[in-house]
Design an enzyme around this catalytic site. Sequence first.
Site, PDB file in Angstrom:
ATOM      1  N   ASP A 193       0.843  -1.198   0.000  1.00 45.31           N
ATOM      2  CA  ASP A 193       0.000   0.000   0.000  1.00 45.31           C
ATOM      3  C   ASP A 193       0.879   1.249   0.000  1.00 45.31           C
ATOM      4  O   ASP A 193       0.605   2.223   0.687  1.00 45.31           O
ATOM      5  CB  ASP A 193      -0.917  -0.007   1.227  1.00 45.31           C
ATOM      6  CG  ASP A 193      -2.003   1.070   1.159  1.00 45.31           C
ATOM      7  OD1 ASP A 193      -2.379   1.469   0.038  1.00 45.31           O
ATOM      8  OD2 ASP A 193      -2.460   1.526   2.228  1.00 45.31           O
ATOM      9  N   ASP A 210       3.264   2.359   8.114  1.00 42.77           N
ATOM     10  CA  ASP A 210       2.038   1.587   7.858  1.00 42.77           C
ATOM     11  C   ASP A 210       2.330   0.314   7.063  1.00 42.77           C
ATOM     12  O   ASP A 210       1.942   0.175   5.902  1.00 42.77           O
ATOM     13  CB  ASP A 210       0.999   2.445   7.127  1.00 42.77           C
ATOM     14  CG  ASP A 210       0.444   3.550   8.013  1.00 42.77           C
ATOM     15  OD1 ASP A 210       0.596   3.446   9.238  1.00 42.77           O
ATOM     16  OD2 ASP A 210      -0.135   4.513   7.473  1.00 42.77           O
TER      17      ASP A 210
END
Length: 257
Positions: A193, A210
């Site tokens: 991502d 993340d």
Amino acid sequence: MDSKIAKADAKHEKIHSEKRKKDNSERKTGNEIFDKITLETLYKLANQGHIDILNGEISTGKEANVLTGITDTEEYIAVKIYRIATSDFKKMDYYLKGDPRFNIKTKNKRKIIYSWVTKEFKNLTRLYDAGVKVPKPITSANNVLLIEFIGDENGNPAQPVKNQPPENPEEFWNKLLKELKLFVNEAKLVHGDLSNYNILNLNENPVIIDVSQSVVLDNPISKELLERDINTIIREYKKFGIETDFNEIWNYINPKF
């Protein structure tokens, strides 16, 4: 009232006693993330000496809130708290499947969250040990992850590139590609991502964050995810004047699937 809950509530009062604004929106956020089990978890981490005070929000995502923590030694850390009620369990299940480190056979949402947090901690450890610029992992427990605070000495967090574009895009881009190559070839992970929302600009140096959804190269979806990551950053950095193409980056990284 259960004694553990009472102690957690008491610690919660201390955690929120300094510098946090008590407006309605923040109280709403507090109600969303500070359920009883989360309070108990924070109390346990405080007892272990990892955290003393929560001191304001760094970011709010669809599934987690990241807050600034302060330790007993007055050092800043980042406290990432996953929300049970709003997490996307189908997405989590998708990224957990195919990972040989996990064998998730439960539909229990809380247990899935705990596995997700463990996955992020393991990914950060793997990346940090491989020399990738990521926040140093500290510890995890249940739905709470403690990591290195990325920011200045006054507690101001570094901003994502989306909010703070680099002053020298070409130099920043070259640094980012080096991090991506380490990410894939040394840590043997694919982010999954990667975008300018998940890349911090720390004094003109990229720090990747993340990584909960990041997968090992052995995962059947890893090649597809790397292709998506490369296409995303090509599209985003072309806006900064960077001229490149997919094959150039793929050949530079030279992944071994």
